[in-house]
Scaffold this motif. Structure first.
Motif, PDB file in Angstrom:
ATOM      1  N   VAL A  60      -3.733   5.575 -10.306  1.00 47.95           N
ATOM      2  CA  VAL A  60      -2.731   4.598 -10.705  1.00 47.95           C
ATOM      3  C   VAL A  60      -3.094   3.262 -10.070  1.00 47.95           C
ATOM      4  CG1 VAL A  60      -0.298   3.924 -10.533  1.00 47.95           C
ATOM      5  CG2 VAL A  60      -0.907   6.297 -10.984  1.00 47.95           C
ATOM      6  N   ILE A 112      -2.269  -0.276  -8.457  1.00 46.46           N
ATOM      7  CA  ILE A 112      -1.196  -0.907  -7.676  1.00 46.46           C
ATOM      8  C   ILE A 112      -1.591  -2.351  -7.396  1.00 46.46           C
ATOM      9  CG2 ILE A 112       0.094  -0.896  -5.507  1.00 46.46           C
ATOM     10  CD1 ILE A 112       0.829   1.408  -7.257  1.00 46.46           C
ATOM     11  N   SER A 162      -6.030   7.271   2.789  1.00 47.57           N
ATOM     12  CA  SER A 162      -7.008   7.084   1.723  1.00 47.57           C
ATOM     13  C   SER A 162      -8.378   6.747   2.289  1.00 47.57           C
ATOM     14  CB  SER A 162      -6.563   5.954   0.785  1.00 47.57           C
ATOM     15  OG  SER A 162      -6.838   4.695   1.356  1.00 47.57           O
ATOM     16  N   VAL A 202      -4.478   4.215  -6.467  1.00 52.52           N
ATOM     17  CA  VAL A 202      -3.886   5.318  -5.709  1.00 52.52           C
ATOM     18  C   VAL A 202      -3.985   6.572  -6.573  1.00 52.52           C
ATOM     19  CG1 VAL A 202      -1.781   6.205  -4.623  1.00 52.52           C
ATOM     20  CG2 VAL A 202      -2.291   3.753  -4.542  1.00 52.52           C
ATOM     21  N   GLN A 211      -3.031   9.690  -8.666  1.00 52.81           N
ATOM     22  CA  GLN A 211      -1.781   9.931  -9.396  1.00 52.81           C
ATOM     23  C   GLN A 211      -0.866  10.888  -8.631  1.00 52.81           C
ATOM     24  OE1 GLN A 211      -0.842   8.754 -12.810  1.00 52.81           O
ATOM     25  NE2 GLN A 211       1.080   9.394 -11.855  1.00 52.81           N
ATOM     26  N   PHE A 247       0.765   9.034  -5.790  1.00 53.31           N
ATOM     27  CA  PHE A 247       1.749   8.074  -6.286  1.00 53.31           C
ATOM     28  C   PHE A 247       3.047   8.777  -6.681  1.00 53.31           C
ATOM     29  CE2 PHE A 247       3.731   5.700  -9.755  1.00 53.31           C
ATOM     30  CZ  PHE A 247       3.877   4.447  -9.168  1.00 53.31           C
ATOM     31  N   ASP A 248       2.927   9.931  -7.318  1.00 48.38           N
ATOM     32  CA  ASP A 248       4.125  10.658  -7.734  1.00 48.38           C
ATOM     33  C   ASP A 248       4.963  11.096  -6.539  1.00 48.38           C
ATOM     34  OD1 ASP A 248       3.300  10.356 -10.345  1.00 48.38           O
ATOM     35  OD2 ASP A 248       2.364  12.346 -10.473  1.00 48.38           O
ATOM     36  N   ALA A 277       6.289   7.277  -4.752  1.00 49.58           N
ATOM     37  CA  ALA A 277       6.885   6.179  -5.535  1.00 49.58           C
ATOM     38  C   ALA A 277       8.356   6.384  -5.839  1.00 49.58           C
ATOM     39  CB  ALA A 277       6.117   6.004  -6.851  1.00 49.58           C
ATOM     40  N   ASN A 316       8.502  -0.132  -1.796  1.00 48.40           N
ATOM     41  CA  ASN A 316       8.575   0.777  -2.941  1.00 48.40           C
ATOM     42  C   ASN A 316       7.358   0.539  -3.823  1.00 48.40           C
ATOM     43  OD1 ASN A 316       9.170   2.251  -5.264  1.00 48.40           O
ATOM     44  ND2 ASN A 316      11.355   1.790  -5.162  1.00 48.40           N
ATOM     45  N   LEU A 317       6.390   1.454  -3.772  1.00 51.41           N
ATOM     46  CA  LEU A 317       5.157   1.279  -4.536  1.00 51.41           C
ATOM     47  C   LEU A 317       5.393   1.398  -6.033  1.00 51.41           C
ATOM     48  CD1 LEU A 317       2.546   3.260  -2.393  1.00 51.41           C
ATOM     49  CD2 LEU A 317       2.905   0.798  -2.491  1.00 51.41           C
ATOM     50  N   GLY A 318       6.476   2.069  -6.430  1.00 47.22           N
ATOM     51  CA  GLY A 318       6.735   2.249  -7.848  1.00 47.22           C
ATOM     52  C   GLY A 318       6.912   0.949  -8.604  1.00 47.22           C
ATOM     53  N   LYS A 329       3.414  -0.827  -9.710  1.00 47.42           N
ATOM     54  CA  LYS A 329       2.447  -0.117 -10.559  1.00 47.42           C
ATOM     55  C   LYS A 329       2.043  -1.030 -11.715  1.00 47.42           C
ATOM     56  CE  LYS A 329       1.938   3.878 -13.625  1.00 47.42           C
ATOM     57  NZ  LYS A 329       2.592   5.096 -14.182  1.00 47.42           N
TER      58      LYS A 329
END
Length: 482
Positions: free
Chosen positions: A285, A287, A320, A336, A338, A341-342, A345, A475-477, A480
């Protein structure tokens, strides 16, 4: 040594038909390759196909010629006639090395020199690029071909072994390496691995000539191949995370300049900094954080930008590896996985970033007047292809360069407008390419004509640095991109 030269003369006398076909293939490629370069007109599709076909035929000629000369005195079995002669294994090995160098490597180098001269370049324009390119070909092509020949008894058997190796290799690439090429390698990884595996392969070849224990040599070769795949897979998938991070940190120390820092800008990312067109590998994903790099002199550039991060969220922790990152005026973009991220996020997370890069300082600028063919800094030569400069270099260009066109566009009547482009003109050598001429198209915003003034500004390394940024709650979400 005299015995080695006698064996060499005998091999040359026996294999002159194969050698002649190889030379003819090189001559055909030397004639056809310049016809498909920019500035040579519109190449015929048949010529393009011929050049591609000749590339594969030259590789096959490498293999056939090397296998045939090794099989002149086969090492497999115990009933060969040469064993009854007073041949020393060292003289036999030296004779084969002399043949491969004289009849395989030397004609290939001569052909590359001819191709460079046709482009207005010379092999001494980049001696380091030439040496690295030839060493890569030796390690990837010539040395493995020699080993395959040493552990087989016939040409057909050698081809079957080669096909098997290629099938296994491609299968491993497709199954094990999926988009992990963004992972950063530790410093001097190529040099260390090249020396290490060249030594191992050479050792197996010497052992086979000295002892002729074919089964042991085959096992050793398989072990070396497995070790290479293991190391490659480990680096690509960051299985050597802690040691690699330690080596990279030692190469990129924390910046001692207090003005150089990363600044987080709370809020949405500006539209022009979203980097939505950036390629994101499958399973990852994209970012883009609103982070600005401050303190870098305005005329400096960055190269080899990478980021490593640690994220903590709801009892989950992920560290990472170092992966490529893109720096904008007010953004920092990276990828990142997936699955990670799930997990992180769905709410706020603690994010710790480490960013590293190499600073490039501008050197003296040089103004060049464009023409149909003109010399440029870096021992290169450019040609105009329908108003677009195409620059050519021998093997590689060691430093990135900014190219800017002036308002005066020469004699073709183009409209007055200024365009500039900053481009990296190939920082790595061509590797195993048959054609040593590296081409870079300069995509300027305006047409370049004969007489246009182009300013070439070369950039040189000015030190490595590493910066850290700690975000207790983010909040990384919401950041995206893809």
């Amino acid at each position: 040594m005299m015995q080695a030269f006698h064996i060499f003369r005998k091999d040359l006398r026996h294999l002159w038909p194969e050698f002649g076909v190889y030379v003819l293939l090189l001559l055909a490629y030397a004639v056809a390759a310049p016809e498909v370069r920019p500035g040579s007109g519109s190449p015929d599709s048949l010529v393009l196909i011929s050049v591609r076909l000749l590339t594969y035929l030259i590789a096959i000629a490498f293999f056939v010629l090397i296998v045939r000369v090794i099989h002149e005195e086969r090492l497999v079995g115990v009933e060969q006639f040469w064993i009854t002669r007073p041949y020393r294994w060292s003289s036999l090995l030296i004779a084969k090395v002399i043949f491969i160098f004289t009849c395989v490597v030397l004609p290939f180098v001569v052909m590359q020199g001819w191709l460079l001269s046709q482009a207005g370049l010379g092999m001494l324009d980049s001696p380091s690029g030439m040496m690295r390119s030839l060493l890569m070909i030796c390690l990837i092509v010539w040395l493995p071909f020699t080993l395959i020949a040493a552990i087989t008894s016939t040409l057909s058997e050698a081809f079957m072994v080669l096909i098997g190796v290629l099938v296994v290799w491609v299968s491993l690439l497709l199954s094990l390496f999926r988009g992990e090429g963004l992972t950063m390698s530790p410093p001097f990884a190529f040099e260390v691995l090249a020396v290490f595996f060249a030594g191992l392969l050479s050792g197996v070849l010497i052992y086979q000539y000295a002892k002729r224990r074919t089964s042991r040599s085959r096992i050793a070769l398989a072990v070396i191949a497995a070790l290479f795949v293991l190391l490659l897979y480990g680096f690509a998938n960051a299985h050597f995370g802690s040691p690699v991070r330690a080596l990279i940190r030692s190469r990129y120390p924390v910046s001692s300049e207090s003005s150089l820092r990363l600044v987080y800008l709370p809020g949405p990312v500006a539209y022009e900094d979203r980097n939505e067109d950036t390629h994101v590998p499958r399973g990852f994903v994209g970012i883009t954080l609103p982070v600005r790099l401050e303190g870098l002199p305005a005329d400096y550039k960055l190269h080899n930008t990478n980021v490593s991060f640690t994220v903590d969220a709801q009892g989950f922790r992920y560290v990472s590896p170092w992966r490529s990152a893109t720096v904008g005026d007010g953004s920092l973009s990276f990828v990142v996985p997936q699955k990670v991220f799930d997990r992180v996020a769905i709410g706020d997370a603690h994010l710790h970033l480490e960013f590293l890069a190499e600073k490039l300082r501008p050197g003296a600028s040089q103004v060049v007047s464009a023409s149909d063919s003109f010399r440029v800094p870096g021992n290169g030569r450019c040609v105009l292809n329908h108003g677009v400069p195409v620059c050519q270099y021998a093997y590689w260009l060691p430093v990135p360069t900014r190219v800017k066109a002036s308002d005066d566009h020469g004699t073709c009547g183009a409209s007055n407008s200024t365009g500039s482009a900053y481009t990296t003109l190939r920082l790595i050598p061509a590797g195993t390419n048959v054609d040593p001429v590296i081409q870079q198209v300069l995509h300027l915003e305006s047409t370049v004509c004969s007489g246009s003034q182009l300013t070439f500004s070369e950039y040189y390394p000015a030190g490595n640095f590493r910066l850290e940024l700690d975000l207790p709650s983010v909040n990384l979400g919401q950041y995206k991109t893809r």
